[in-house]
Design a protein around this motif. Structure first.
Motif, PDB file in Angstrom:
ATOM      1  N   THR A  14       0.811  -1.229   0.000  1.00 37.61           N
ATOM      2  CA  THR A  14       0.000   0.000   0.000  1.00 37.61           C
ATOM      3  C   THR A  14       0.837   1.269   0.000  1.00 37.61           C
ATOM      4  N   GLU A  68       2.227   0.696  -7.264  1.00 33.11           N
ATOM      5  CA  GLU A  68       0.777   0.764  -7.216  1.00 33.11           C
ATOM      6  C   GLU A  68       0.263  -0.244  -6.187  1.00 33.11           C
ATOM      7  N   MET A 116      -6.698   0.644  -5.253  1.00 37.34           N
ATOM      8  CA  MET A 116      -7.391   1.865  -4.843  1.00 37.34           C
ATOM      9  C   MET A 116      -8.838   1.871  -5.327  1.00 37.34           C
ATOM     10  N   TRP A 117      -9.112   1.143  -6.398  1.00 37.55           N
ATOM     11  CA  TRP A 117     -10.464   1.063  -6.945  1.00 37.55           C
ATOM     12  C   TRP A 117     -11.147  -0.249  -6.551  1.00 37.55           C
ATOM     13  N   LEU A 146      -5.990   1.561   3.212  1.00 40.96           N
ATOM     14  CA  LEU A 146      -5.674   2.558   2.196  1.00 40.96           C
ATOM     15  C   LEU A 146      -6.052   3.970   2.612  1.00 40.96           C
TER      16      LEU A 146
END
Length: 295
Positions: free
Chosen positions: A188, A193, A212-213, A238
């Motif tokens: 994270t 990424e 993140m999505w 996150l």
């Protein structure tokens, strides 16, 4: 509480969200196991909770009756040496239940649950309805009881795991299957990424990129010939790193024609076994993990 992400978890969204919301940074290191048992001609749930904190360890036995719950709590603090072996009586629906234990030589690893050198036995009418630990001969000698007429079944296991990047545990998904090593790896920070990797016996079974999505989601994997639905929620890792924990759930499914979970006439047991029936089969064992970042 309201279901914040129904599209990700479907019928499990509320359950996983509730669990994530109840955990906090002061959570103790504990493991909770729920067993299906049968005694006095009735099926009952027995919950065993192992807990470890700064001053010692303890365990709790909770026998669920239709009208009430009977609980036995034992502290295993170092200065309570005499409590590491003993027994207690419980009243469950007017029936006497005996709880015997011996933890004097118990050995632990990192968690609160003893791994060897112990026994915990629950006896009803001269029959051991649930026996945990490797000191089997000692347990039968102490209780003077006979083996269970119906073997108990582990329904669910809930535990807290701790780490910085890797989080590990063990689980047996099939009743007669072997124990598997589970490792969760989450990136994270840094320039990479964020991504999530989940391995069973070192084999990669889930890889989530663009985390993140996709911080909440689910995926079906195959273990021991069984379908296992894996759910994850890493939102707080996150977006709330200082306070939150991640939640993972492994839910097994048996074939629809399987009789493994329809062996009890008690209405609550049957509903527990069948309420999650879907096209993939009958919901079986579930493993729930709270994953906390160590400082």
């Amino acid at each position: 509480m309201p279901d914040p992400f129904p599209s990700c978890f479907g019928e499990y969204a509320v359950q996983v969200a509730d669990i994530s919301g109840t955990a906090n940074r002061t959570a103790q290191n504990l493991v909770t196991c729920v067993y299906q048992t049968k005694f006095s001609s009735r099926c009952r749930l027995i919950t065993i909770t192992w807990c470890k904190n700064l001053v010692g360890q303890e365990f709790t036995v909770n026998v669920d009756d239709t009208s009430a719950q009977s609980m036995c709590k034992v502290d295993l603090k170092p200065w309570y040496y005499w409590k590491k072996q003993g027994f207690k009586n419980l009243d469950v629906g007017g029936k006497k239940i005996e709880v015997f234990w011996d933890m004097t030589a118990a050995k632990y690893t990192n968690g609160p649950e003893p791994q060897e050198g112990f026994y915990l036995a629950i006896v009803s009418h001269g029959e051991i309805v649930l026996l945990l630990g490797d000191m089997v001969k000692e347990a039968f000698k102490r209780t003077q009881a006979k083996p269970p007429s119906i073997e108990p079944l582990l329904l669910s296991r809930k535990e807290h795991v701790f780490g910085k990047r890797y989080y590990t545990t063990k689980a047996q998904f099939a009743e007669t299957g072997r124990t598997h090593d589970i490792m969760i790896e989450c990136h994270t920070g840094g320039s990479r990424e964020p991504r999530l990797c989940i391995r069973v016996d070192k084999q990669l079974v889930v890889l989530v990129k663009r985390l993140m999505w996709k911080f909440r989601g689910n995926q079906t994997i195959l273990v021991d010939g069984l379908l296992v639905e894996l759910f994850w929620d890493v939102h707080d890792w996150l977006f709330n790193a200082n306070m939150g924990n991640a939640v993972f759930m492994f839910q097994t499914y048996f074939p629809v024609d399987s009789e493994s979970w329809v062996n009890c006439e008690h209405e609550s047991m049957v509903s527990h076994s069948l309420k999650n029936r879907e096209s993939k089969g009958i919901a079986g064992f579930s493993l729930l993990l709270y994953a906390w970042r160590s400082q």
